[in-house]
Design a protein around this motif. Structure first.
Motif, PDB file in Angstrom:
ATOM      1  N   ARG A 149       0.869  -1.172   0.000  1.00 20.99           N
ATOM      2  CA  ARG A 149       0.000   0.000   0.000  1.00 20.99           C
ATOM      3  C   ARG A 149       0.905   1.221   0.000  1.00 20.99           C
ATOM      4  O   ARG A 149       1.740   1.387   0.886  1.00 20.99           O
ATOM      5  CB  ARG A 149      -0.931   0.022   1.218  1.00 20.99           C
ATOM      6  CG  ARG A 149      -1.893  -1.165   1.294  1.00 20.99           C
ATOM      7  CD  ARG A 149      -2.881  -1.143   0.139  1.00 20.99           C
ATOM      8  NE  ARG A 149      -3.812  -2.273   0.180  1.00 20.99           N
ATOM      9  CZ  ARG A 149      -3.623  -3.421  -0.454  1.00 20.99           C
ATOM     10  NH1 ARG A 149      -2.519  -3.594  -1.171  1.00 20.99           N
ATOM     11  NH2 ARG A 149      -4.504  -4.394  -0.367  1.00 20.99           N
ATOM     12  N   GLN A 160      -1.492   6.663  -6.298  1.00 13.67           N
ATOM     13  CA  GLN A 160      -1.680   5.404  -5.593  1.00 13.67           C
ATOM     14  C   GLN A 160      -0.788   4.356  -6.235  1.00 13.67           C
ATOM     15  O   GLN A 160      -0.582   4.349  -7.450  1.00 13.67           O
ATOM     16  CB  GLN A 160      -3.150   4.969  -5.678  1.00 13.67           C
ATOM     17  CG  GLN A 160      -3.511   3.714  -4.902  1.00 13.67           C
ATOM     18  CD  GLN A 160      -5.011   3.439  -4.956  1.00 13.67           C
ATOM     19  OE1 GLN A 160      -5.814   4.373  -4.979  1.00 13.67           O
ATOM     20  NE2 GLN A 160      -5.378   2.174  -4.988  1.00 13.67           N
ATOM     21  N   ASP A 194      -0.731   0.501  -5.187  1.00  7.82           N
ATOM     22  CA  ASP A 194      -1.081  -0.655  -4.358  1.00  7.82           C
ATOM     23  C   ASP A 194      -0.911  -1.938  -5.159  1.00  7.82           C
ATOM     24  O   ASP A 194      -1.093  -1.963  -6.377  1.00  7.82           O
ATOM     25  CB  ASP A 194      -2.526  -0.561  -3.865  1.00  7.82           C
ATOM     26  CG  ASP A 194      -2.752   0.631  -2.949  1.00  7.82           C
ATOM     27  OD1 ASP A 194      -1.750   1.249  -2.522  1.00  7.82           O
ATOM     28  OD2 ASP A 194      -3.919   0.951  -2.675  1.00  7.82           O
TER      29      ASP A 194
END
Length: 716
Positions: A237, A246, A248
């Motif tokens: 994460r 992001q 992830d």
């Protein structure tokens, strides 16, 4: 020197001893996974540790048992599906082992290969959609355990933690694995179960709110070692280095191996890769020098996802008398998609009275389903003073894909005071393509070694391509195409061992890669000569080569729409020099240098005489580690430092925009807390060097900034 043999290739070794043809140390060195070197700091004498031939399977199985312990590999399948000694293989092959990957803290394929001669990375900067790297100036085809995946450009971001090693072949070689470009190819070797108990767990944290945990362990299920398992996983994460980002990932891989006899093994591996990230910060306005974290895309339309399930079978059987059979098959289903807004404004911030920047929306949704199977026989024999190794195989590859591409104008954005518009809502695809590809192939390889000195290698392959495409384009209308193509490729190589440590080689190789239905195949040729040196005193491999390669019917993708375009011919002539050495038991060194003279040949057309885009003339790198032994109260400390030089290169084939050369430093520190517990800190781009990695004519994309990661690892 003491030699221990524990099962694998016992028949092959007996043949060599029985005929008393091959020199003992050299022959066994060619089969060994590595040579360990130990030296007392207060003594001038050198002691070589035992060479251990230890693995399960047949002569057709690559031995990776030492890849977690050494940065120097002695065996490779980089040239084809028949494992061979790196020293006498008549081609340039670089192997990045699991130990090197861990030592440098490489968490992407780009980071894994960036210290390899002939390889350039990061040329698309902060575009995070693909593994952007080129080998000898061209985007490579990739393979997993010898089975084709596809091009790195436009493919899935692979997870390095899944692999025992990564083999980088430089140069054309369609006879080895199949479709490829002349620049080179990459083979990922999957982690498989071992016939012993082992394992590790780790946790990592660092820059950009990065949080990661992983494990890799296995053991025997039965007491007689006939059944073993392995479980590998990574869960991450994180943010990226720009706002609204992001990064992830969920990765899990499980494998089981059955060995009913010493001559037979069957492995099944399942892995699931799920990525949920963002593709880009949208670029930076031209003629500015803003921070990397500035975001000019759309937070509500900024995604980059991938979901893949893979099922693999690997079977090996030794019939005895030098005959072995190897087969492998893989089925995979992949869904990928991305969407983002990016800057496309040639004037950028050149007008101080106008702070509005033009943008575009770009997206893609793709589904790929692939089934590929390969089977081959290997026969080894000796007669008089000649050792013969013969491979004959067949391959079938079926790949179906559906791809929708989206492109539309986006609202302008004020680069001095960004206000986001909320995204485009629903977009209709401007291009849809349904593609069905079937490939059948038969291939042959013959290696003859005379007097343990001269090795002659011949590779032949014929591919039959059945390609179908149907689709619709908003600009050109509906289209369809079919191709039924047969292509023959060949490779000839010769290697001569001047001494047991020094070998010279020369080769000619061809490549074939069909881009799409109705288009002529991309073809390539390469001539190469080189030398390799592997000292007996310590584990090391030094190599140097000169090559001349040509690629024809090249498909390129340039801004702003990245639609395919064709370049007639590109010729690259160059030099690669590389060294990997465990100089002492506490000093490791990796070094590389490459030179490429690039020339587009189009007989007076637009790009004639220009350099191919993203191909620097010079690149160089060096990485070294030094281990300071503990003294009882303090554990071992290992210090690592590296530097990468990327020379200037053009951003486009017209050679109108050019980068500046740059040097980037990396560093590492590992502290051994206890016997099986370590703390490791890795820093990439240590001094936060900043340069424009890509200027596509509409925006700047900078190289990755500094990232610092700390990892606590427990092994058993």
């Amino acid at each position: 020197m003491k030699i221990e043999t524990t099962g694998r290739r016992a028949h092959r070794t007996r043949l060599r001893w029985r005929n008393a043809v091959l020199l003992g140390c050299t022959a066994l060195g060619a089969l060994s996974p590595a040579v360990s070197f130990a030296q007392d700091a207060d003594s001038s004498s050198t002691t070589l540790a035992p060479i251990v031939l230890d693995a399960n399977g047949s002569a057709g199985v690559l031995d990776t048992s030492n890849d977690s312990k050494s940065i120097v590999a002695t065996e490779t399948t980089g040239v084809g599906k028949m494992p061979s000694d790196v020293l006498t293989t008549p081609a340039s092959v670089s192997v990045v082992t699991a130990k090197e990957i861990e030592e440098r803290g490489a968490n992407s394929i780009e980071q894994v290969v960036q210290y390899t001669a002939g390889v350039v990375t990061d040329y698309y900067g902060s575009d995070d959609r693909y593994d952007y790297f080129k080998i000898r100036g061209f985007s490579p085809f990739t393979y997993r355990d010898g089975l084709a995946i596809g091009r790195s450009w436009g493919g899935l971001l692979e997870e390095p933690y899944a692999f025992e090693r990564i083999e980088i072949l430089k140069g054309a070689n369609s006879t080895g694995f199949g479709v490829s470009d002349p620049g080179g190819s990459v083979n990922y070797v999957t982690k498989l179960p071992k016939s012993e108990r082992f394992g590790e767990v780790y946790g990592t944290g660092g820059s950009f709110a990065h949080k990661e945990a992983g494990f890799d362990f296995g053991d025997n299920i039965t007491e007689d070692d006939t059944l073993s398992y392995r479980l590998t996983g990574k869960f991450q994460r994180s943010d990226a280095e720009y706002d609204y980002s992001q990064d992830d990932e969920n990765f899990i891989m499980g494998g089981i191996t059955w060995r009913p006899t010493d001559a037979t093994s069957l492995s099944f591996v399942f892995d699931h890769l799920d990525r949920d990230g963002t593709p880009s910060g949208g670029g930076h306005p031209r003629f500015t020098n803003l921070d990397r974290d500035q975001f000019f895309g759309e937070p509500n339309y900024n995604y980059n996802t991938a979901n893949r399930n893979t099922y693999s079978l690997i079977f090996d059987h030794d019939f005895g008398s030098g005959l072995t059979f190897n087969a492998s098959a893989r089925y995979s289903k992949t869904d990928t998609g991305f969407g983002y807004a990016y800057i496309w404004d040639a004037l950028g911030a050149s007008d101080p009275a106008d702070s509005l920047i033009d943008r575009s929306y770009f997206g893609s949704d793709k589904t790929i389903e692939q089934f590929i199977v390969d089977a081959h026989l290997i026969y080894e024999t000796n007669f008089n003073d000649v050792e013969s190794r013969t491979l004959l195989g067949i391959e079938y590859n079926k790949l179906d894909s559906d791809n929708d591409t989206y492109y539309a104008a986006a609202p302008d954005i004020d680069w001095q005071s960004p206000i986001y518009s909320g995204g485009p809502g629903a977009l209709a695809p401007y291009n849809t393509v349904e593609s069905n590809q079937k490939t059948h192939a038969v291939y042959f390889q013959e290696d003859l070694t005379f007097f343990d000195k001269l090795t002659v290698s011949v590779g032949l392959r014929n591919d039959w391509f059945d390609l179908k495409e149907v689709g619709d384009n908003a600009f050109t209308g509906p289209f369809s195409g079919e191709s039924d193509i047969s292509k023959f490729s060949k490779r000839f190589g010769v290697s001569y061992k001047i001494t047991d440590e020094l070998a010279a080689f020369a080769s000619y190789a061809e490549s074939v890669a069909p881009p799409s239905a109705g288009v002529e195949p991309t073809i390539g040729t390469q001539y190469e000569v080189g030398v390799k040196y592997r000292p007996e005193a310590f584990p090391a491999l030094f190599s140097a080569s000169v090559y001349d390669l040509t690629m024809e019917n090249i498909t390129t993708y340039e801004a702003p729409t990245y639609l395919p375009a064709t370049v007639e011919k590109v010729r690259h002539r160059g030099i690669d020099i590389e060294a990997k050495a465990e100089v002492m038991d506490n000093i490791n060194l990796i070094a590389a240098y490459s030179y490429i003279d690039s020339n587009i040949v189009e007989n007076g057309v637009t790009y004639d005489g220009k350099r191919f885009a993203q191909v620097p003339e010079h690149t160089a790198s060096i990485w070294g580690t030094y281990t300071l032994a503990g003294n009882g109260s303090r554990g071992d400390m290992t210090f690592g430092l590296g530097a990468r030089y990327i020379g200037p290169y053009y951003f486009d084939n017209a050679n109108t925009r050019k980068s500046d050369g740059a040097v980037v430093f990396d560093a590492a520190f590992t502290y051994k807390i206890q016997e099986h517990t370590t703390l490791q800190v890795n820093a990439t781009n240590l001094f936060d060097e900043k340069h424009i990695a890509n200027d596509d004519g509409g925006a700047y994309y900078y190289n990755p900034g500094r990232a610092i990661m700390a990892t606590l690892r427990q092994t058993w």
